[in-house]
Design a protein around this motif. Structure first.
Motif, PDB file in Angstrom:
ATOM      1  N   SER A  48     -12.847 -10.339 -36.196  1.00  0.00           N
ATOM      2  CA  SER A  48     -13.768  -9.695 -35.251  1.00  0.00           C
ATOM      3  C   SER A  48     -13.463 -10.119 -33.817  1.00  0.00           C
ATOM      4  O   SER A  48     -14.350 -10.167 -32.979  1.00  0.00           O
ATOM      5  N   ARG A  49     -12.189 -10.396 -33.532  1.00  0.00           N
ATOM      6  CA  ARG A  49     -11.819 -10.911 -32.219  1.00  0.00           C
ATOM      7  C   ARG A  49     -11.505  -9.820 -31.197  1.00  0.00           C
ATOM      8  O   ARG A  49     -11.411 -10.093 -30.005  1.00  0.00           O
ATOM      9  N   GLY A  50     -11.287  -8.589 -31.658  1.00  0.00           N
ATOM     10  CA  GLY A  50     -10.816  -7.548 -30.758  1.00  0.00           C
ATOM     11  C   GLY A  50     -11.802  -6.425 -30.552  1.00  0.00           C
ATOM     12  O   GLY A  50     -12.986  -6.651 -30.301  1.00  0.00           O
ATOM     13  N   SER A  51     -11.297  -5.174 -30.689  1.00  0.00           N
ATOM     14  CA  SER A  51     -12.102  -3.990 -30.387  1.00  0.00           C
ATOM     15  C   SER A  51     -12.244  -3.044 -31.570  1.00  0.00           C
ATOM     16  O   SER A  51     -12.875  -1.994 -31.432  1.00  0.00           O
ATOM     17  N   SER A  52     -11.686  -3.375 -32.725  1.00  0.00           N
ATOM     18  CA  SER A  52     -11.672  -2.442 -33.854  1.00  0.00           C
ATOM     19  C   SER A  52     -12.583  -2.857 -34.999  1.00  0.00           C
ATOM     20  O   SER A  52     -12.631  -2.161 -36.021  1.00  0.00           O
ATOM     21  N   HIS A  53     -13.297  -3.967 -34.863  1.00  0.00           N
ATOM     22  CA  HIS A  53     -14.150  -4.429 -35.952  1.00  0.00           C
ATOM     23  C   HIS A  53     -15.530  -3.758 -35.867  1.00  0.00           C
ATOM     24  O   HIS A  53     -15.818  -3.008 -34.943  1.00  0.00           O
ATOM     25  N   GLY A  54     -16.366  -4.079 -36.821  1.00  0.00           N
ATOM     26  CA  GLY A  54     -17.710  -3.494 -36.862  1.00  0.00           C
ATOM     27  C   GLY A  54     -17.760  -2.334 -37.835  1.00  0.00           C
ATOM     28  O   GLY A  54     -16.742  -1.809 -38.272  1.00  0.00           O
ATOM     29  N   GLN A  55     -18.960  -1.925 -38.156  1.00  0.00           N
ATOM     30  CA  GLN A  55     -19.132  -0.933 -39.208  1.00  0.00           C
ATOM     31  C   GLN A  55     -19.152   0.501 -38.720  1.00  0.00           C
ATOM     32  O   GLN A  55     -18.958   1.421 -39.522  1.00  0.00           O
ATOM     33  N   TYR A 259     -25.247   4.581 -25.330  1.00  0.00           N
ATOM     34  CA  TYR A 259     -25.028   5.355 -26.548  1.00  0.00           C
ATOM     35  C   TYR A 259     -25.786   4.710 -27.699  1.00  0.00           C
ATOM     36  O   TYR A 259     -26.125   3.519 -27.666  1.00  0.00           O
ATOM     37  N   GLY A 260     -26.054   5.516 -28.721  1.00  0.00           N
ATOM     38  CA  GLY A 260     -26.788   5.008 -29.859  1.00  0.00           C
ATOM     39  C   GLY A 260     -26.375   5.666 -31.160  1.00  0.00           C
ATOM     40  O   GLY A 260     -25.912   6.810 -31.175  1.00  0.00           O
ATOM     41  N   LEU A 261     -26.538   4.919 -32.263  1.00  0.00           N
ATOM     42  CA  LEU A 261     -26.244   5.402 -33.608  1.00  0.00           C
ATOM     43  C   LEU A 261     -27.439   5.101 -34.494  1.00  0.00           C
ATOM     44  O   LEU A 261     -28.136   4.099 -34.285  1.00  0.00           O
ATOM     45  N   PRO A 262     -27.696   5.951 -35.491  1.00  0.00           N
ATOM     46  CA  PRO A 262     -28.864   5.734 -36.357  1.00  0.00           C
ATOM     47  C   PRO A 262     -28.739   4.471 -37.199  1.00  0.00           C
ATOM     48  O   PRO A 262     -27.695   3.827 -37.254  1.00  0.00           O
ATOM     49  N   ALA A 263     -29.823   4.138 -37.872  1.00  0.00           N
ATOM     50  CA  ALA A 263     -29.904   2.890 -38.649  1.00  0.00           C
ATOM     51  C   ALA A 263     -29.119   3.030 -39.944  1.00  0.00           C
ATOM     52  O   ALA A 263     -29.671   3.291 -41.012  1.00  0.00           O
ATOM     53  N   LEU A 264     -27.808   2.824 -39.847  1.00  0.00           N
ATOM     54  CA  LEU A 264     -26.926   2.921 -41.008  1.00  0.00           C
ATOM     55  C   LEU A 264     -26.322   1.574 -41.395  1.00  0.00           C
ATOM     56  O   LEU A 264     -25.973   1.363 -42.553  1.00  0.00           O
ATOM     57  N   GLU A 265     -26.159   0.668 -40.435  1.00  0.00           N
ATOM     58  CA  GLU A 265     -25.496  -0.611 -40.703  1.00  0.00           C
ATOM     59  C   GLU A 265     -26.462  -1.635 -41.279  1.00  0.00           C
ATOM     60  O   GLU A 265     -26.199  -2.245 -42.310  1.00  0.00           O
ATOM     61  N   PRO A 315     -33.895  -6.550 -28.721  1.00  0.00           N
ATOM     62  CA  PRO A 315     -32.977  -6.429 -29.857  1.00  0.00           C
ATOM     63  C   PRO A 315     -33.233  -7.471 -30.941  1.00  0.00           C
ATOM     64  O   PRO A 315     -33.512  -8.634 -30.652  1.00  0.00           O
ATOM     65  N   ALA A 316     -33.087  -7.027 -32.181  1.00  0.00           N
ATOM     66  CA  ALA A 316     -33.203  -7.938 -33.323  1.00  0.00           C
ATOM     67  C   ALA A 316     -31.887  -8.649 -33.590  1.00  0.00           C
ATOM     68  O   ALA A 316     -31.875  -9.778 -34.086  1.00  0.00           O
ATOM     69  N   VAL A 317     -30.767  -7.987 -33.280  1.00  0.00           N
ATOM     70  CA  VAL A 317     -29.432  -8.543 -33.491  1.00  0.00           C
ATOM     71  C   VAL A 317     -28.581  -8.200 -32.273  1.00  0.00           C
ATOM     72  O   VAL A 317     -28.619  -7.067 -31.791  1.00  0.00           O
ATOM     73  N   VAL A 318     -27.831  -9.179 -31.770  1.00  0.00           N
ATOM     74  CA  VAL A 318     -26.874  -8.929 -30.692  1.00  0.00           C
ATOM     75  C   VAL A 318     -25.515  -9.479 -31.127  1.00  0.00           C
ATOM     76  O   VAL A 318     -25.378 -10.678 -31.394  1.00  0.00           O
ATOM     77  N   GLU A 319     -24.529  -8.591 -31.230  1.00  0.00           N
ATOM     78  CA  GLU A 319     -23.162  -8.976 -31.538  1.00  0.00           C
ATOM     79  C   GLU A 319     -22.296  -8.692 -30.307  1.00  0.00           C
ATOM     80  O   GLU A 319     -22.803  -8.224 -29.287  1.00  0.00           O
ATOM     81  N   THR A 320     -21.017  -8.980 -30.383  1.00  0.00           N
ATOM     82  CA  THR A 320     -20.145  -8.737 -29.234  1.00  0.00           C
ATOM     83  C   THR A 320     -18.897  -7.978 -29.663  1.00  0.00           C
ATOM     84  O   THR A 320     -18.470  -8.029 -30.814  1.00  0.00           O
ATOM     85  N   CYS A 321     -18.334  -7.271 -28.698  1.00  0.00           N
ATOM     86  CA  CYS A 321     -17.093  -6.540 -28.874  1.00  0.00           C
ATOM     87  C   CYS A 321     -16.355  -6.582 -27.544  1.00  0.00           C
ATOM     88  O   CYS A 321     -16.954  -6.906 -26.508  1.00  0.00           O
TER      89      CYS A 321
END
Length: 392
Positions: A48-55, A259-265, A315-321
């Motif tokens: 998860s060090r770059g720009s292509s990770h995440g769901q 931008y936003g995405l629905p609750a899928l993850e 926010p309930a969760v904050v990750e980084t990219c």
């Protein structure tokens, strides 16, 4: 796939540095053309060090700029082909709402890209998507093709198909040195490899790699807060009738867009992010001071309260990219100005994932000396004149 401890030497038809989504698709297309290809990744996969990770990532036809609009039909087709080859679903349709002030140039560009009158006023939007609220002087555009790409799954799929076609993927190997020539030499922490062509798609590490080749690309790495916001009423709408993805453009308090995405993850958590961040060294992306201010999160919290009242405003969760941006936020897809057998794909500026199948194809075509299937003129290195002078 960890690299063996014994130093390795081999010759390939092509080498790709960087096994994110862009490099993986470049390698995939080379393997499809029966080129013996080595794909190198400095970190052990998955990471998860770059720009292509995440769901998840948004995929859409709506684009304010024509070059990307022209590429998207090809991208949709190539994603579908990968789904068939991998035997797995990589996309979920949700539709996409693009909202912003009436007369905003980016919003109008998105509307033109859809080729039809897809404007939704506040009344229609409230009827179809009550979770989103428009304000006076704002309008929304509907993109019926929009949806969610399953990012981690997509990256695994393209790498698996690449390997199935005879490609070699070696992770945990950091590139130490690139020696140009008719046959290039790439030295890593675990081996020495040679090939007549090289593609560099190393994300935030691209600038450092090409600097040793006399090239100073104007790339800026940004750390992005990837935020998930809890629904006040869990369970509605159901996954089968998920809310759409959305983009908010031209808002005075969020000039770079939201931008936003629905609750899928995560169950009950909606992904809403600011399309910008703070400058970061990719080697130190997680070294932030405890309790340091996060102005982008504060900005998003205000947006949530005003446009998405069905979500909790913190926010309930904050990750980084990481984003790796060019000054104009357009890609770099070009040959090195001095070494024509070195191809560079960089500066995807936070909107490249959806286009990766086409980007990979273009990088492959450039490396093979073929006529590109889409014009690469908008992505030329020469649009940054001082960079070319530094290289030469």
């Amino acid at each position: 796939m960890a690299a063996p401890s014994q130093p390795h030497q081999a010759t390939y038809n092509a080498i790709v540095i960087g096994a994110g989504i862009q490099g993986s698709f470049a390698a995939y297309h080379l393997a499809q053309r029966h080129r013996d290809t080595l794909l190198l990744e400095q970190f052990l996969l998955p990471h998860s060090r770059g720009s292509s990770h995440g769901q998840s990532r948004i995929i859409r036809s709506a684009y304010p700029r024509a070059p990307y609009t022209c590429m998207m039909p090809d991208s949709f087709r190539l994603w579908q082909r990968l789904e068939a080859e991998a035997g797995t679903s990589l996309y979920r349709w949700t539709g996409l709402v693009v909202l912003g002030p009436v007369g905003n140039p980016e919003l109008e560009g998105c509307q033109r890209s859809l080729g039809a009158n897809q404007v939704l006023d506040a009344t229609v939007l409230a009827q179809r998507f009550p979770s989103l609220q428009l304000h006076a002087g704002e309008v929304a555009v509907w993109d019926s093709t929009g949806g969610v790409l399953f990012a981690d799954r997509a990256l695994r799929a393209v790498q698996d198909v690449f390997c199935r076609h005879g490609g070699t993927l070696r992770d945990g190997e950091k590139v130490l040195r690139i020696e140009p020539g008719a046959v290039l030499t790439v030295t890593t922490t675990a081996g020495v490899y040679r090939a007549p062509r090289l593609i560099i798609t190393a994300g935030a590490w691209t600038g450092a790699l090409v600097a040793q080749l006399g090239l100073r690309l104007p790339l800026q790495t940004l750390r992005i807060d990837v935020c998930y916001w809890r629904e006040k009423e869990l369970g509605t709408p159901s996954p089968s009738r998920a809310s759409p993805c959305f983009m908010a453009l031209g808002l005075s308090r969020a000039p770079h867009g939201i931008y936003g995405l629905p609750a899928l993850e995560y169950p009950g958590l909606v992904k809403v992010c600011y399309h910008h961040g703070s400058p970061a060294d990719p080697e130190e992306r997680d070294q932030t001071s405890l309790g340091a201010p996060r102005p982008d999160v504060t900005l998003l919290s205000s947006f949530i309260s005003n446009y998405l009242p069905g979500l909790e405003p913190w926010p309930a969760v904050v990750e980084t990219c990481l984003y790796t941006n060019t000054p104009d936020e357009d890609f770099i897809l070009d040959r090195h100005p001095k070494f024509s057998n070195i191809i560079i794909g960089a500066g995807f500026s936070g909107h490249g994932f959806k286009l990766a199948p086409v980007v990979g194809k273009l990088l492959c075509e450039l490396s093979l000396g073929e006529e590109p299937s889409h014009s690469t003129a908008p992505f030329a290195i020469t649009r940054f004149p001082s960079v070319l002078q530094a290289a030469l």
